[in-house]
Design a protein around this motif. Structure first.
Motif, PDB file in Angstrom:
ATOM      1  N   GLY A 102       0.791  -1.229   0.000  1.00  0.00           N
ATOM      2  CA  GLY A 102       0.000   0.000   0.000  1.00  0.00           C
ATOM      3  C   GLY A 102       0.821   1.276   0.000  1.00  0.00           C
ATOM      4  O   GLY A 102       1.755   1.433  -0.785  1.00  0.00           O
ATOM      5  N   ASP A 103       0.468   2.188   0.908  1.00  0.00           N
ATOM      6  CA  ASP A 103       1.098   3.505   0.948  1.00  0.00           C
ATOM      7  C   ASP A 103       2.554   3.460   1.396  1.00  0.00           C
ATOM      8  O   ASP A 103       3.239   4.486   1.370  1.00  0.00           O
ATOM      9  N   ARG A 106       6.250   4.408  -2.381  1.00  0.00           N
ATOM     10  CA  ARG A 106       6.064   5.698  -3.035  1.00  0.00           C
ATOM     11  C   ARG A 106       6.782   5.675  -4.382  1.00  0.00           C
ATOM     12  O   ARG A 106       7.992   5.468  -4.454  1.00  0.00           O
TER      13      ARG A 106
END
Length: 461
Positions: A102-103, A106
């Protein structure tokens, strides 16, 4: 300027196989992690050689902690006995793993520098109490900085191919001939690329798995309807010996052995000539636009239309310039690791198990892992990287017992000794069968061709 390093995330540079595995292991241990990936997707470098099939199987290409992270998403592990292409590896495993993180991942974040916050590499005072400052640029050009408690550099070596020059520097005229020189295994399924090599004479410089892949692919093109006139000239710095084509049927990775046999068949069947003992010093253009390779001994080869340089990869250490690294002066690998992976002594299967201790540096809290950790050595396998990051993650978590428990059995190549004797005269190789003087040779008897297997730069797979 100081911040408690224990409260800061581990920054992982690169969302490739080793970087994502490191993030999975850190996540499994409940630690915060931030992965900075320069590309727009996970495994950006892997996708660039997506047309190449690996010689490792799926069973050797997935990490246990990553599999646990993927399980709740409905991910199904591919057939463990199959050898995927780079594109398969990226789409069916690496991107799903990045999505599961997920997050924490980046994209479009290119790391430009790593340092101790407020301390350049000269300053000793309170150095180890300072967090790491990781500088990066975003896809839209903005400069940013994030603080980290530890840094794992898994950025690989793909972006830094070695040149044609035998002295490690670009050969004279190499840059000027850039329009006719490639440093990647050509994707001959791409119509534009195929047209570039079909009916042409191509020099392939290199002696590893990537060169085998290119030779086998060009041989297949020569046998195709549109391949009339296609021919390869294989440039080796050493002579032809029993280990030149790898372990063959004795290789414990069958696809790796088959790849060497396919390259041998390309020569045996007349689709490639092998030029031995040739060390490139210059690339010149002839009057008809062809490229002439000139050796260190002033020998000149017949003109070729294209040159494919597959002489290995090297690490980009520029953004680590403010960090105190302990690197071997030859391999540019961590000092304690270098003797274990020296290609003059080791093939892929004879590398000893190693972990956080061999990967540590004078600067505590920074680790180079995966292909990056091997520096210029071409003997890396993906499963090696997975064991590296398991050990490093355990060390970061303070679990010294698990970090020190490094166990790894690698498949042998079937080749006695290492693969790094390319500059040793045949008389010193313990029975090598060729002199190092430049010569065109035809060798052996034909062998069945094999599917291409390997990305540029050694045994990664």
């Amino acid at each position: 300027m100081s911040a408690p390093t224990t409260a800061l995330p581990t920054v992982v540079i690169g969302a490739g196989p080793a970087g994502l595995a490191a993030a999975a292991h850190l996540t499994e241990r409940g630690l915060e992690v931030l992965v900075l990936e320069a590309g727009p997707t996970a495994a950006d470098a892997v996708r660039e050689w997506g047309h190449v099939r690996l010689f490792s199987t799926w069973a050797e290409l997935t990490d246990p902690a990553a599999e646990k992270l993927l399980a709740p998403t409905g991910w199904v592990k591919p057939d463990g006995a199959a050898c995927p292409s780079g594109a398969d590896w990226a789409e069916r495993y690496l991107q799903p793993l990045a999505d599961a993180l997920g997050d924490a991942v980046r994209y479009g974040a290119t790391v430009t520098g790593v340092a101790r916050a407020g301390r350049d590499r000269i300053v000793d005072a309170d150095r180890e109490q300072q967090p790491f400052a990781v500088h990066f640029t975003t896809a839209d050009g903005r400069e940013q900085r994030v603080l980290a408690g530890t840094v794992i550099d898994a950025s690989g070596t793909w972006k830094s191919p070695s040149p044609a020059g035998a002295d490690g520097l670009p050969a004279l005229g190499e840059r000027a001939a850039a329009d006719r020189i490639s440093y990647r295994v050509p994707d001959l399924k791409d119509p534009a690329v195929r047209a570039r090599y079909a009916g042409r004479r191509t020099a392939v410089i290199g002696s590893g798995a990537s060169a085998f892949t290119a030779l086998a692919a060009l041989a297949d093109l020569a046998k195709a309807d549109d391949g009339s006139g296609t021919h390869a000239v294989w440039i080796l710095r050493r002579g032809i010996s029993g280990s030149t084509f790898g372990g063959g049927s004795a290789d414990q990775l069958p696809a790796r052995g088959a790849l060497g046999l396919a390259a041998k068949a390309a020569v045996d069947d007349g689709h490639a000539d092998a030029v031995t003992g040739f060390r490139t010093a210059a690339v010149e253009r002839d009057g008809d636009g062809g490229l002439v390779l000139v050796g260190e001994d002033d020998r000149r080869l017949e003109p070729v239309d294209e040159v494919v340089v597959l002489t290995g990869l090297r690490p980009d250490l520029s953004f680590l310039d403010e960090i105190r690294l302990g690197l071997d002066e030859r391999l540019q690998a961590p000092t304690a690791l270098a003797p274990l992976i020296d290609p003059n002594q080791h093939s892929c299967g004879t590398v000893y198990p190693h972990g956080h201790r061999e990967l540590s540096h004078p600067e505590p809290g920074v680790y180079l892992v995966g292909m990056k950790s091997y520096g210029r050595a071409p003997t890396f396998l993906a499963m090696t990287g997975y064991e590296q990051v398991r050990s490093v993650a355990a060390a970061i978590a303070g679990d010294t017992e698990a970090a020190d428990r490094v166990e790894l059995t690698l498949p042998e190549t079937g080749v006695c000794g290492g693969a790094g004797l390319f500059d040793t005269p045949a008389a010193e190789q313990g029975g090598g069968c060729c002199t190092p003087a430049p010569a065109l040779v035809q060798i052996g008897v034909g062998a069945p061709a094999a599917e291409t297997q390997e990305p540029s730069g050694g045994c990664c797979g």
